[in-house]
Write a protein that holds these residues in place. Structure first.
Motif, PDB file in Angstrom:
ATOM      1  N   SER A 117       0.830  -1.212   0.000  1.00  0.00           N
ATOM      2  CA  SER A 117       0.000   0.000   0.000  1.00  0.00           C
ATOM      3  C   SER A 117       0.866   1.265   0.000  1.00  0.00           C
ATOM      4  N   ARG A 118       1.946   1.264   0.806  1.00  0.00           N
ATOM      5  CA  ARG A 118       2.854   2.418   0.836  1.00  0.00           C
ATOM      6  C   ARG A 118       3.514   2.616  -0.527  1.00  0.00           C
ATOM      7  N   PHE A 119       3.950   1.508  -1.137  1.00  0.00           N
ATOM      8  CA  PHE A 119       4.583   1.600  -2.456  1.00  0.00           C
ATOM      9  C   PHE A 119       3.575   2.102  -3.493  1.00  0.00           C
ATOM     10  N   ASP A 120       2.335   1.646  -3.364  1.00  0.00           N
ATOM     11  CA  ASP A 120       1.292   2.065  -4.303  1.00  0.00           C
ATOM     12  C   ASP A 120       1.058   3.570  -4.215  1.00  0.00           C
ATOM     13  N   ASP A 121       1.074   4.114  -2.986  1.00  0.00           N
ATOM     14  CA  ASP A 121       0.883   5.561  -2.810  1.00  0.00           C
ATOM     15  C   ASP A 121       1.998   6.354  -3.485  1.00  0.00           C
ATOM     16  N   VAL A 122       3.243   5.906  -3.264  1.00  0.00           N
ATOM     17  CA  VAL A 122       4.388   6.610  -3.869  1.00  0.00           C
ATOM     18  C   VAL A 122       4.344   6.475  -5.389  1.00  0.00           C
ATOM     19  N   ALA A 123       4.010   5.259  -5.869  1.00  0.00           N
ATOM     20  CA  ALA A 123       3.955   5.029  -7.321  1.00  0.00           C
ATOM     21  C   ALA A 123       2.871   5.899  -7.975  1.00  0.00           C
ATOM     22  N   LYS A 124       1.715   6.027  -7.291  1.00  0.00           N
ATOM     23  CA  LYS A 124       0.637   6.851  -7.849  1.00  0.00           C
ATOM     24  C   LYS A 124       1.032   8.323  -7.900  1.00  0.00           C
ATOM     25  N   GLU A 125       1.689   8.798  -6.830  1.00  0.00           N
ATOM     26  CA  GLU A 125       2.113  10.200  -6.815  1.00  0.00           C
ATOM     27  C   GLU A 125       3.169  10.451  -7.890  1.00  0.00           C
ATOM     28  N   THR A 126       4.079   9.488  -8.060  1.00  0.00           N
ATOM     29  CA  THR A 126       5.083   9.600  -9.127  1.00  0.00           C
ATOM     30  C   THR A 126       4.403   9.624 -10.494  1.00  0.00           C
ATOM     31  N   GLY A 127       3.388   8.773 -10.649  1.00  0.00           N
ATOM     32  CA  GLY A 127       2.641   8.749 -11.905  1.00  0.00           C
ATOM     33  C   GLY A 127       1.925  10.066 -12.167  1.00  0.00           C
ATOM     34  N   ARG A 128       1.366  10.672 -11.088  1.00  0.00           N
ATOM     35  CA  ARG A 128       0.690  11.964 -11.249  1.00  0.00           C
ATOM     36  C   ARG A 128       1.661  13.059 -11.689  1.00  0.00           C
ATOM     37  N   GLN A 129       2.839  13.058 -11.092  1.00  0.00           N
ATOM     38  CA  GLN A 129       3.826  14.072 -11.475  1.00  0.00           C
ATOM     39  C   GLN A 129       4.324  13.845 -12.900  1.00  0.00           C
ATOM     40  N   ASN A 130       4.509  12.586 -13.284  1.00  0.00           N
ATOM     41  CA  ASN A 130       4.922  12.295 -14.665  1.00  0.00           C
ATOM     42  C   ASN A 130       3.817  12.658 -15.652  1.00  0.00           C
ATOM     43  N   MET A 131       2.560  12.552 -15.186  1.00  0.00           N
ATOM     44  CA  MET A 131       1.453  12.946 -16.054  1.00  0.00           C
ATOM     45  C   MET A 131       1.468  14.457 -16.276  1.00  0.00           C
ATOM     46  N   ARG A 132       1.845  15.222 -15.240  1.00  0.00           N
ATOM     47  CA  ARG A 132       1.969  16.677 -15.396  1.00  0.00           C
ATOM     48  C   ARG A 132       3.059  17.009 -16.427  1.00  0.00           C
ATOM     49  N   VAL A 133       4.152  16.226 -16.388  1.00  0.00           N
ATOM     50  CA  VAL A 133       5.209  16.404 -17.390  1.00  0.00           C
ATOM     51  C   VAL A 133       4.678  16.056 -18.779  1.00  0.00           C
ATOM     52  N   ALA A 134       3.922  14.957 -18.848  1.00  0.00           N
ATOM     53  CA  ALA A 134       3.397  14.509 -20.152  1.00  0.00           C
ATOM     54  C   ALA A 134       2.431  15.531 -20.755  1.00  0.00           C
ATOM     55  N   ARG A 135       1.672  16.223 -19.883  1.00  0.00           N
ATOM     56  CA  ARG A 135       0.718  17.221 -20.402  1.00  0.00           C
ATOM     57  C   ARG A 135       1.457  18.363 -21.101  1.00  0.00           C
ATOM     58  N   ILE A 136       2.569  18.780 -20.530  1.00  0.00           N
ATOM     59  CA  ILE A 136       3.383  19.815 -21.184  1.00  0.00           C
ATOM     60  C   ILE A 136       4.060  19.241 -22.422  1.00  0.00           C
ATOM     61  N   ASP A 137       4.585  18.024 -22.272  1.00  0.00           N
ATOM     62  CA  ASP A 137       5.280  17.372 -23.390  1.00  0.00           C
ATOM     63  C   ASP A 137       4.351  17.226 -24.593  1.00  0.00           C
ATOM     64  N   ALA A 138       3.075  16.929 -24.310  1.00  0.00           N
ATOM     65  CA  ALA A 138       2.109  16.690 -25.387  1.00  0.00           C
ATOM     66  C   ALA A 138       1.748  17.955 -26.163  1.00  0.00           C
ATOM     67  N   LEU A 139       2.091  19.124 -25.627  1.00  0.00           N
ATOM     68  CA  LEU A 139       1.757  20.377 -26.312  1.00  0.00           C
ATOM     69  C   LEU A 139       2.734  20.722 -27.434  1.00  0.00           C
ATOM     70  N   PHE A 140       3.940  20.146 -27.380  1.00  0.00           N
ATOM     71  CA  PHE A 140       4.972  20.518 -28.353  1.00  0.00           C
ATOM     72  C   PHE A 140       4.567  20.164 -29.786  1.00  0.00           C
ATOM     73  N   ASP A 141       4.287  18.877 -30.039  1.00  0.00           N
ATOM     74  CA  ASP A 141       4.015  18.437 -31.420  1.00  0.00           C
ATOM     75  C   ASP A 141       2.787  19.104 -32.033  1.00  0.00           C
ATOM     76  N   PRO A 142       1.631  19.178 -31.317  1.00  0.00           N
ATOM     77  CA  PRO A 142       0.477  19.863 -31.925  1.00  0.00           C
ATOM     78  C   PRO A 142       0.779  21.319 -32.283  1.00  0.00           C
ATOM     79  N   THR A 143       1.522  22.009 -31.425  1.00  0.00           N
ATOM     80  CA  THR A 143       1.877  23.402 -31.714  1.00  0.00           C
ATOM     81  C   THR A 143       2.708  23.489 -32.987  1.00  0.00           C
ATOM     82  N   ILE A 144       3.685  22.577 -33.132  1.00  0.00           N
ATOM     83  CA  ILE A 144       4.545  22.564 -34.324  1.00  0.00           C
ATOM     84  C   ILE A 144       3.715  22.282 -35.571  1.00  0.00           C
TER      85      ILE A 144
END
Length: 581
Positions: free
Chosen positions: A221-248
């Motif tokens: 359960s502790r590992f799951d909490d950390v993994a989910k938070e890591t996934g949420r932060q990586n998703m925030r990165v992915a949201r910015i990352d996903a803006l590059f190609d459509p803009t181009i």
């Protein structure tokens, strides 16, 4: 972009590879702007019926040769550029490893293992990617973009070029904003990746204890909490990352729309031929890669920059332990300890105070006392894992802080209270400090540590794999293998920090008898809870709350009322009861 200036020290050291790769990229860029021009010539020639079939074939042959030349040149620049960037990974990891080797124990109180592994692996990979792929995209986008821009402007129509590139400034502003956001978000995501590594490392290291206490679900359960938070932060990165190609692609789409509209008007009014418009559209198509490369470069470099700042924070850590400049003299020496006060870094309570003794070659010092009395701390100070707060420890009348750390510790052989074995053979673990040791030397020290017979009973003897941290061996076997490993070093001073706690009384007695014969003019320091291990000591220190409360030989201490006498009688009674059972 600041990352490239920060890595300038490496680019200068590998300038031949980088210059060679950049030169080939420039040649490739020049070659790639030729085919669209040829296509325009062919289109106009066919439209005007001015080209013969053989001439068309010749032009097509030229384009095929150009394609082959580009293929070969791409192969070589990849070897040079990525070969250089992979060498950066080796250098960075060696710098980090050397930094970790030189740090004192207090450093490892501040940094956790999983975090250090993340910086050494994942962060270094991001920096290397920026030094390879990042340089490629920067140079390729600039050279290719400039070459195409020149051909479009000079050879075809500067007016149509200007019209077509109107969306580009807006695209550049948006990409810059995305890059700034990506840097901060990626740094946060990497920090959480370190936390995830820490959680995984701790769980795997203590898996036997977790299973023993039935804590699998709790830790999952502790590992799951950390993994989910890591996934949420990586998703925030992915949201910015996903803006590059459509803009181009949006910018390029508008550029094509303006090019076709403006070009059609020019063709209708006779200011361009159909072949020239075809060439222009092809050139504009070639601008797609430089634009994508530019956006990708910002993405790569911002990730690399965030990773490099984490690596630099590690490399910039000042060494708590300053290396000395003197080398110990040849031959044996007297160890003199005068610790007036010692406290751990960032703590206010004193752990040791007023500890004084002198130890000559051939003597044995015993250290005992209640749990937490400072026994292991005293041995750590002798090894110079920490510097004494007030006072000094001298060897050959020279304070050990003036001695070179490696050379001072080479005079010591240490067996800690928690032995550590590598995932190797038993012979490999014993020969850790002397990989060139012969089979006879390994067996000799194994007999001194009273482990030889146990090893022979194992399936493959000395070649038996012990598993990670010696998982297949008992605690007593691990302790005795660690003692054999220390004896093989043939060091002047042997420190045993409660290293006989997991062996039975008879085995302990046999090991001590062997050590008394082995010792000769070597110095032996033993910290123990069982007083039977200290019977042969020339001097025994009894510690309480970091101070010496009793001192003398075994015979002297059992004849004087005090902690040692009481503990000795208690242990004698305990042993007698065990014998009756």
């Amino acid at each position: 972009m600041a990352l490239f200036s920060q890595l300038s020290w490496y680019f200068l050291s590998e300038w031949r590879r980088y210059v060679g790769a950049i030169f080939l990229l420039m040649v490739i860029a020049v070659l790639q702007v030729i085919p669209p021009k040829i296509v325009g010539i062919i289109v106009d020639g066919v439209d005007n019926h001015s080209l013969t079939f053989s001439q068309v074939i010749n032009w097509i042959g030229v384009m095929v040769l150009i394609a082959l030349a580009v293929y070969l040149l791409r192969y070589f620049w990849r070897l040079w550029l990525f070969g250089a960037s992979y060498q950066l990974a080796v250098k960075l990891r060696m710098q980090i490893y050397q930094q970790l080797n030189q740090q004192s124990s207090s450093f490892y109180h501040r940094y956790r293992t999983g975090d250090l592994i993340a910086r050494t692996t994942n962060d270094v990979d991001k920096v290397v990617f920026a030094a390879g792929e990042g340089v490629l995209t920067l140079v390729d986008s600039m050279v290719m973009g400039l070459a195409v821009l020149v051909m479009m402007s000079i050879q075809l129509s500067w007016e149509l070029t200007l019209i077509s590139l109107l969306p580009m400034p807006i695209m550049a502003i948006l990409i810059k904003r995305y890059g700034d956001k990506l840097h901060s978000r990626f740094k946060t995501a990497q920090a959480l990746f370190s936390s995830l590594n820490n959680q995984a490392q701790e769980s795997l290291s203590s898996i036997r204890m977790i299973k023993s206490f039935g804590l699998e679900q709790q830790h999952a359960s502790r590992f799951d909490d950390v993994a989910k938070e890591t996934g949420r932060q990586n998703m925030r990165v992915a949201r910015i990352d996903a803006l590059f190609d459509p803009t181009i692609f949006m910018a390029i789409g508008f550029a094509n729309l303006l090019a076709v509209a403006g070009g059609s008007y020019f063709v209708i009014n006779g200011r361009m031929t159909l072949g020239e418009l075809t060439s222009f559209v092809m050139y504009l198509g070639q601008m797609i890669w430089p634009m994508l490369a530019l956006a990708w470069m910002f993405n790569i470099v911002e990730r690399g920059s965030a990773a490099y700042s984490r690596i630099n924070s590690l490399l910039d850590e000042k060494l708590d332990m300053v290396d000395g400049e003197l080398s110990p003299k040849q031959g044996r020496g007297v160890l003199s300890v005068n610790i007036k006060r010692f406290q751990y870094p960032e703590q206010t309570t004193q752990t040791l105070k007023n500890i004084q003794f002198t130890l000559s070659p051939g003597e044995m010092l015993g250290i005992c006392g209640v749990t937490g009395s400072g026994k292991s701390t005293l041995l750590s100070a002798i090894q110079r894992l920490y510097d004494v707060t007030e006072g000094e420890i001298c060897f050959q009348s020279v304070p050990i802080y003036q001695l070179k750390l490696d050379e001072w510790r080479a005079r010591l052989a240490v067996v800690n209270q928690t032995p550590f074995l590598f995932s190797d053979t038993i012979a490999g673990n014993i020969a850790l400090g002397r990989p060139d040791a012969t089979k006879e030397e390994i067996e000799s020290v194994a007999k001194l540590a009273n482990i030889h017979e146990d090893i022979l009973r194992l399936p493959e003897g000395y070649q038996t794999q012990v598993g990670e941290k010696g998982v297949m061996l008992s605690g007593g076997q691990k302790q005795r293998i660690s003692i054999a490993r220390a004896l093989l070093l043939d060091a002047e001073i042997l420190l045993l920090d409660d290293a006989l706690s997991a062996v039975d009384g008879q085995t302990e007695y046999q090991i001590l008898q062997n050590l008394s014969q082995w010792r000769k003019d070597r110095t032996l320091i033993i910290s123990a809870h069982r007083l039977s291990a200290l019977v042969g000591a020339t001097n025994i220190l009894v510690l309480k709350q970091g101070e010496i409360i009793e001192q003398g030989t075994h015979q002297q201490l059992i004849s004087i009322p005090g902690w040692y006498q009481d503990m000795y009688h208690y242990q004698q009674l305990e042993a007698a009861l065990d014998d009756d059972e």
